[in-house]
Structure formats: structure tokens, C-alpha cells
Design an enzyme around this catalytic site. Structure first.
Site, short mmCIF file in Angstrom:
data_model
loop_
_atom_site.label_atom_id
_atom_site.label_comp_id
_atom_site.label_asym_id
_atom_site.label_seq_id
_atom_site.Cartn_x
_atom_site.Cartn_y
_atom_site.Cartn_z
N LYS A 55 -9.21 14.37 -9.86
CA LYS A 55 -10.22 15.31 -10.39
C LYS A 55 -9.61 16.26 -11.43
O LYS A 55 -10.22 16.53 -12.46
CB LYS A 55 -10.81 16.15 -9.24
N TRP A 76 -14.90 20.23 -3.61
CA TRP A 76 -16.03 20.21 -2.68
C TRP A 76 -15.74 21.09 -1.47
O TRP A 76 -14.67 21.01 -0.88
CB TRP A 76 -16.32 18.78 -2.23
N VAL A 105 -1.35 11.21 4.96
CA VAL A 105 -0.26 10.71 4.11
C VAL A 105 -0.67 10.78 2.64
O VAL A 105 -1.82 10.52 2.30
CB VAL A 105 0.07 9.23 4.44
N TYR A 152 -13.28 1.56 13.11
CA TYR A 152 -11.88 1.58 12.69
C TYR A 152 -11.02 2.25 13.78
O TYR A 152 -9.95 1.73 14.14
CB TYR A 152 -11.75 2.34 11.37
N GLY A 210 0.81 -1.22 0.00
CA GLY A 210 0.00 0.00 0.00
C GLY A 210 0.84 1.27 0.00
O GLY A 210 2.06 1.24 -0.23
N PRO A 215 0.66 8.80 12.01
CA PRO A 215 0.92 9.82 10.97
C PRO A 215 -0.30 10.70 10.73
O PRO A 215 -1.44 10.27 10.98
CB PRO A 215 1.22 8.97 9.73
N ARG A 275 -5.12 21.12 6.83
CA ARG A 275 -4.63 19.76 7.04
C ARG A 275 -3.10 19.75 7.07
O ARG A 275 -2.44 20.55 6.40
CB ARG A 275 -5.11 18.82 5.91
N LYS A 332 -7.95 0.59 16.04
CA LYS A 332 -6.59 1.14 16.00
C LYS A 332 -6.11 1.54 17.39
O LYS A 332 -4.96 1.31 17.76
CB LYS A 332 -6.53 2.35 15.05
#
Length: 321
Positions: free
Chosen positions: A194, A208, A173, A143, A15, A170, A215, A147
Site C-alpha cells: 500500500k 484499514w 511471519v 484450514y 514460499g 509461528p 500483533r 492444521k
């Protein structure tokens, strides 16, 4: 006499974060060590929800160290619909992997958490001491709690068996090998997809919301390097936040503009303010990281976005959507 190689096993190695570690080692020679053999696993190698399959994998590979990234993941809409599945599946995976690490005497385990584990109602900046201070956001509580329980397991394994198990947290990412799904992916890969689509179709690029939320973005290669540092040098069982500083927060609008620039998009940019902005900010403190790594240089966000866009365009046939 040749020294025996240390086997470093990375679960979920195919991943975004696993590839971040792999690319960091390839492109940053100071990270390479002759006495380590790194094995990046994908879901094809073993079903980590199967306890016997997990133990069999550890029996076969006999890892010295483990970086645990494997998880059932999804965007907002999948989380909303399947909170139970996200909790149960991730709890089973984590329990099997940590149990196998203990059974086979793994010298150090580093698991990967997420900033979504932090309490929904909190003060900012968030830091490592606040993980269990209240319930997480209701949208992905399954979730998030699964975690969080890794942190509980790390402490319990250390207390009862002396295991050296820790975790990293983190912030957002992004980078090569991300999931660029438009409906259910994360912010930056979604913006990249997009703009690519708008450029191809000659249509407007629609963002959007208002673009005002802030962030902290971390480039996957920087995260990869910091995870290698955590494995080799971080001494605590308590988790550590891996993030750029508070001063490096970027608005969604700024991120969108950087993607537009990186892709040389000349069309209209439209902000659809009928769509929700979501959480305005999730500011995390990287003071603990800076205490240990005061000189670490993060890749400039504009440069990292350009590198990600270049990778995306070059690999468009095989990109995950």
C-alpha cells in the site's frame, strides 16, 4: 571415509517460510553443516494431494529429515468462501506426507502449524497446551482444523509406530518472498504494498481500521533459524510456539509507521475507521521456547521491516501480488 549426507527435505520450500530457512542458512554461517543436503521442493516437483506421487517422491529422494510446509493457504476472504476445500485439501496433503515419512523411515519430521488453530474464545497469553480447548474462529475453521489434525497425527504416529514427528506454531511471519497481495494477503506485506502504491501514485496511504490491534511479528529468517533448531534439537512431540515475547507485541499503527519510515514515504497517512479492526490481540506465550533457547536474539522489528522493504523494492518485478 566420507560420511553419508543427511537429506533434509522441505515441502512447500518456495514460499515465505521455506525461503526464510534458506536465507537463514545462507546468511547465518553457524547454521551450515557439511553433512546435510537440503532440498527445497515447490508444487511443481510433486502433487502432494496424490498419494502415489508423494510416495514416489520419497522413494526417489530418500529423505533423512523432513520439514513440512506445503499447504493450501489464503487470506480471510478465500477462507470464508472455501472452508471445505481448505479442510479437505490440507488434510489430504498432510496425511500423504506423514504417511510417506513413516513408510520411508524419516528420522524426524517438523510440520508448520499456525496460531489460527487456537480456540476463538480463549484466555491470553495462549500456550501450547490450549490447542484443542475449543473451536477455532469460524472464518477459517476448515484450514484451522486441518492444521490441528497434524498434532493429532503426530501423537498417533508416535504412539503406534514410535515416529519422531512434531510441529511448530509461528505467530505472524513476514519477510522476503512473502505474498504482497492487497486484498487477501497478511498485514505487513499488505502495508508495504500500500505504501509503495501510494508513493508511486502520490496518493494517501490508507490503513484499514484504527491501527490499535496488537500483533507479534516474527521475521522469516528468525523463524527459519528456529525451525532448523527444532529439527536438530527440540526433543518433544508436543508442538512449540515460535514467537517474539509478549513484550514485543506491536500495534498495527506502529507497524504502519515503521513501513512509512522504511520506504521514506512523505505523504498523508489516513486511518479508515469504517473498516473493522478484527481481533484486538492474539497474544502467544514464548515461555517454552525461552526455556530451551534463553539466549536467542530476535531481529529488531524495525530492522526486519527495513530489510523486507529493501527486498520488495529490489524484486518488484517478480514479487507475488
Amino acid at each position: 571415509m566420507a560420511t553419508e549426507k543427511k537429506i533434509v527435505l522441505v515441502t512447500g520450500g518456495s514460499g515465505l517460510v521455506g525461503n526464510g530457512i534458506r536465507l537463514a542458512m545462507k546468511e547465518r554461517p553457524h547454521l551450515q553443516r557439511d553433512d546435510e543436503e537440503w532440498i527445497f521442493l515447490s508444487s511443481k516437483d510433486a502433487d502432494l494431494m496424490d498419494k502415489q506421487a508423494t510416495l514416489g517422491l520419497f522413494e526417489k529422494l530418500k529423505p533423512t529429515y523432513v520439514i513440512h510446509l506445503a499447504a493450501l493457504v489464503g487470506g480471510l476472504f478465500r477462507n470464508l468462501k472455501y472452508n471445505l476445500d481448505f479442510y479437505r485439501n490440507n488434510t489430504i496433503i498432510n496425511d500423504n506426507v506423514l504417511h510417506a515419512c513413516k513408510e520411508f523411515g524419516v528420522k524426524k519430521l517438523v510440520s508448520c502449524l499456525s496460531t489460527c488453530i487456537f480456540p476463538d474464545k480463549t484466555t491470553y497469553p495462549i500456550d501450547e497446551t490450549m490447542v484443542h480447548n475449543g473451536p477455532p474462529h469460524d472464518s477459517n475453521f476448515g484450514y484451522s482444523f486441518a492444521k490441528r489434525m497434524i498434532d493429532v497425527l503426530n501423537r498417533a504416529y508416535h504412539k503406534q509406530h514410535g515416529c519422531n514427528f512434531t510441529a511448530v506454531i509461528p505467530t505472524n511471519v513476514f519477510g522476503p518472498y512473502d505474498n504482497f497481495n492487497l486484498e487477501d494477503g497478511h498485514v505487513l506485506p499488505g502495508l508495504i504494498h500500500k505504501v509503495y502504491k501510494a508513493k508511486k501514485e502520490g496518493s494517501d496511504f490508507t490503513v484499514w481500521g484504527t491501527g490499535s490491534p496488537l500483533r507479534q511479528f516474527i521475521y522469516s529468517l528468525d523463524l527459519g533459524e528456529l525451525m532448523i533448531w527444532t529439527l536438530r534439537s527440540y526433543p518433544e512431540i508436543d508442538p512449540i510456539i515460535l514467537s517474539v515475547g509478549e513484550e514485543d507485541e506491536v500495534s498495527i499503527k506502529q507497524a504502519a509507521e515503521m513501513v512509512v519510515e522504511a520506504m521514506d514515504f512523505k505523504g498523508n497517512v489516513v486511518y479508515d475507521t469504517s473498516k473493522s479492526d478484527g481481533q484486538h490481540k492474539k497474544t502467544a506465550s514464548n515461555a517454552k521456547l525461552r526455556k530451551y533457547c534463553p539466549d536467542f536474539k530476535f531481529t529488531d522489528t524495525r530492522t526486519a521491516i527495513k530489510d523486507t522493504v529493501d527486498w520488495f523494492e529490489k524484486n518488484i518485478e517478480t514479487v507475488r501480488f
